[in-house]
Design an enzyme around this catalytic site. Structure first.
Site, PDB file in Angstrom:
ATOM      1  N   ASP A 140       2.726  49.649 119.965  1.00 51.02           N
ATOM      2  CA  ASP A 140       1.772  48.611 119.579  1.00 51.02           C
ATOM      3  C   ASP A 140       0.944  48.126 120.773  1.00 51.02           C
ATOM      4  OD1 ASP A 140       0.876  46.422 117.614  1.00 51.02           O
ATOM      5  OD2 ASP A 140       1.598  45.268 119.334  1.00 51.02           O
TER       6      ASP A 140
ATOM      7  N   GLU B 212      -1.417  52.868 119.233  1.00 45.77           N
ATOM      8  CA  GLU B 212      -2.383  51.933 118.661  1.00 45.77           C
ATOM      9  C   GLU B 212      -3.336  51.502 119.771  1.00 45.77           C
ATOM     10  OE1 GLU B 212      -2.680  47.644 116.327  1.00 45.77           O
ATOM     11  OE2 GLU B 212      -1.668  47.870 118.241  1.00 45.77           O
TER      12      GLU B 212
END
Length: 740
Positions: free
Chosen positions: A361, A416
């Protein structure tokens, strides 16, 4: 001078004036981190930066081998650090260089904060051994509450949760978290092997806590029993679990981690999470974990922040170690013990819980010293190779991918990143970062923009196509219409953007569909299918959105009176045979079934032959299939010419207008016939077929035979890297317009 000297001088002069051109560089064979240039010539001016990055990775990996016995051994920190049952007793090791004294306290010693003192070595590691009792039982029983008591440099004594604790639970009285010594007498035994890595990655993004229909926190047990079978039935091949690592604040969606080696106790025990993963493997599903190594919670009482009394133990000191937008702490990836902690954290979840990979993330924050805050990336390569890039973070990500794929060759890692950093999904050996996939984050933004800002008549087909195909050559992307990001409070689901308040009382089958509902269901299907079929090499859906979940996601928090109403999944809507939600769920299942039979996600054989602005038609070929989309709000087309590479007859495989998908069944007759091809070039294809294409409908066809000799006459399918150029060169089709 002698004549021979003059000749030599002349030759030297000529040579200096007109040197022979250097031989071409064989980038593909390079071993210095520049092999990635072979696939992307725009990287060539930045070869030196690539070399420096790779050299730092090699040097660090070499140092780890020299001092720690290799990367794999270095990543087993959880075998030493933390509170562990070992032969003869319980050991406790903690790296806390800023502390003056460290003690272990808890139920086992009636919370005496001085009786069990640890000793410090020269590296700031504190150690303690608690022998078993005379009867052979553990000096710290399973399930005991624990804390570390630290004497700080300023003379203050504080209680902290041991950093490597495997399980922590919130105290009902204090609301703070306590460490729990997890040492069950019968540890969970996995029953099922990991399934093979799926060739077609279809990801179901899920949050265990909000996966229940009830307005409360769901459990691992409920997810295993109720949700995993749904995921399998729909046809997904991977489950991506959010909020696994413990986070004191539930409303953070799991992104403000406090305890990295502890799984979220709100949902259940470590053994119950293991049982969930075991069952997923039994069903043939791989399980990915949302990994948050880009930052950590600023929570001091429950987390890593200021554990030993300093602000720079695991993080950068001062402002450099603080993310202003996230109110969180930023790791110092250049520190030896931080690397041990983070790499061991990855291995812990691979070895202990048998996760099959990770979604990393927020790595944009890691890649750049300004963390991408208030910066709009234009795509110019100089933005990716300058003083703003954080090489320590980059090298950590290279080591992380190296480790994951060394431990588990079939591991899946997903990045991401919103910046478009080149080489993310190229092998580390070439000089890349080593990720398997990157998220196509521009795609959901495009759909939200269209729904918010444009009338249906004004949707630009070429722009939609460009957004879907605009991805880096040889770097696999996961396409999606909406993830959790698009559903959180302040925004809403795609279905709710389309149908809004009419979803409350107009989804019943006892009334005819209103124009809003008819439009919403039609576009929901078109948007998902074109994203799935053209947008990448993987596909992702957020839990519940496959059936058009209404409203948005809002976690219980002070601002909503800690209400769980918007933090659950209304499975009853999809399962009710009297509601239209079932149609969208049926469609989702059918899409995956079609991709299973005709796997386009793994196919680079893609050609966009038409994006017609006036007619709102998009046509493309992929994996031996012909996809035809009509986004026009009102116009249906009869005998519409569609270019094709195949000279064989064409047969309808799939369409979005079927009754079981909530459609009008306008193409029912097309399944009983095949469509003849005409040998005449059309839209840069050697043949064409003529089709009836109803408004707001997509059709998927396939040639009935691939043996037509003419189809191979100098016809080359386009690769994804040059599709954008083709889109700009599309011809305009002649159409016969019928009634809508």
């Amino acid at each position: 001078r002698r004549s021979s000297d003059l000749a030599t001088a002349a030759a030297t002069t000529v040579s200096a004036v007109a040197p022979s051109p250097p031989p071409p560089v064989d980038w593909k064979s390079a071993t210095d981190g520049t092999a990635v240039i072979a696939g992307d010539e725009y990287l060539q001016p930045f070869a030196d930066q690539l070399r420096k990055r790779y050299a730092k990775y090699i040097k660090l990996k070499s140092d780890i081998s020299a001092h720690e016995g290799g990367l794999e051994k270095f990543s087993t920190g959880y075998e030493k650090f933390g509170v562990l049952k070992v032969p003869g007793g319980v050991s406790y090791h903690e790296w806390a260089p800023g502390a003056k004294a460290v003690y272990l306290t808890g139920d086992f010693n009636d919370w005496n904060r001085k009786s069990h003192a640890a000793t410090r070595n020269e590296f700031g590691v504190w150690s303690l051994f608690i022998p078993d009792k005379a009867d052979g039982s553990s000096g710290i029983p399973h399930g005991s509450k624990l804390k570390a008591s630290l004497l700080l440099e300023n003379g203050q004594t504080v209680d902290r949760i041991p950093v490597w604790m495997h399980y922590v639970v919130q105290n009902a009285d204090s609301k703070l978290f306590d460490g729990i010594f997890w040492n069950p007498p019968q540890p969970y035994q996995f029953q099922h092997p990991r399934p093979p890595k799926p060739s077609s990655l279809r990801v179901y993004e899920a949050h265990v806590g909000m996966a229940t229909i009830h307005p409360r926190v769901g459990s691992y047990v409920e997810f295993t029993r109720d949700v995993l079978p749904r995921i399998k039935d729909l046809g997904y091949t991977a489950v991506q679990l959010m909020a696994v690592m413990e986070h004191a604040y539930y409303g953070s969606f799991g992104y403000h981690v406090t305890n990295f080696f502890a799984i979220s106790s709100r949902f259940g025990t470590p053994d119950e999470l293991k049982a969930l993963i075991d069952r997923a493997h039994e069903l043939g599903l791989v399980v990915l974990m949302d990994c948050i190594h880009s930052h950590a919670s600023s929570n001091v009482l429950d987390g890593l922040n200021q554990f030993d009394g300093t602000d720079h133990q695991y993080f950068h000191g001062g402002a450099k170690g603080y993310h202003t937008q996230w109110d969180s702490r930023l790791f110092n990836y250049g520190h030896w013990e931080v690397l041990r902690f983070l790499l061991s954290n990855l291995r812990w979840y691979i070895d202990e819980y048998r996760f099959d990979g990770f979604r990393f993330d927020g790595i944009t924050s890691m890649l750049y010293k300004n963390h991408g805050i208030n910066y709009s990336f234009s795509g110019g390569y100089s933005e990716y190779f300058n003083e703003n890039t954080d090489v320590d973070s980059m090298v950590y990500l290279m080591l992380a991918n190296d480790l994951c794929h060394s431990l588990l060759p079939e591991a899946i890692t997903v990045a991401e990143d919103v910046s478009g950093m080149p080489t993310l999904c190229r092998p580390v050996s070439e000089g890349g970062f080593g990720f398997d996939y990157r998220l196509a984050m521009a795609v959901p933004d495009k759909w939200i923009q269209l729904l918010k800002e444009y009338r249906d008549d004004d949707w630009n087909m070429g722009n939609i196509v460009h957004t879907l195909i605009n991805r880096r050559w040889n770097e696999k992307c996961i396409a999606y219409v909406e993830s959790h990001d698009q559903s959180i409070v302040g925004d809403k689901t795609i279905a709710f953007w389309l149908m809004d308040k009419e979803m409350y009382d107009k989804m019943g089958l006892d009334i005819a569909p209103t124009p809003v509902i008819d439009r919403g269901i039609s576009l929901h299907k078109l948007i998902r299918l074109i994203t799935y079929a053209l947008g990448g090499e993987g596909y992702l859906n957020f839990i519940g959105n496959e059936f058009g979940h209404p409203e948005w996601v809002d976690f219980p928090r002070p601002g909503n009176n800690f209400d769980h109403n918007f933090c659950r999944r209304r499975w009853d809507l999809a399962d009710n045979p009297n509601l239209r939600y079932q149609y969208l769920q049926n469609f989702d299942r059918a899409m995956h079934s079609l991709e299973t039979k005709h796997p386009w996600l793994t196919s680079a054989d893609t050609f966009v032959s038409l994006s017609h602005e006036k007619d709102k038609i998009v046509v493309f070929e992929r994996a031996g299939l012909l996809f035809v989309f009509n986004f026009h709000p009102t116009k249906s087309f009869d005998h519409y010419r569609v270019g094709t590479r195949w000279g064989a007859w064409h047969q309808t495989l799939f369409d979005t207008d079927k009754p079981e998908f909530g459609g009008q069944n306008r193409l029912n007759g097309s399944y009983d016939i095949t469509f003849a091809t005409h040998k005449e070039p059309w839209c840069n294809r050697p043949y064409y077929v003529q089709l009836y294409i109803p408004c707001r409908t997509a059709i998927v066809l396939r040639p009935t035979s691939y043996d037509e000799p003419a189809q191979t006459e100098s016809i080359q399918a386009a690769s994804v890297d040059n599709l954008a150029e083709q889109v700009s060169d599309m011809g305009v089709a002649t159409t016969s317009t019928g009634s809508a």
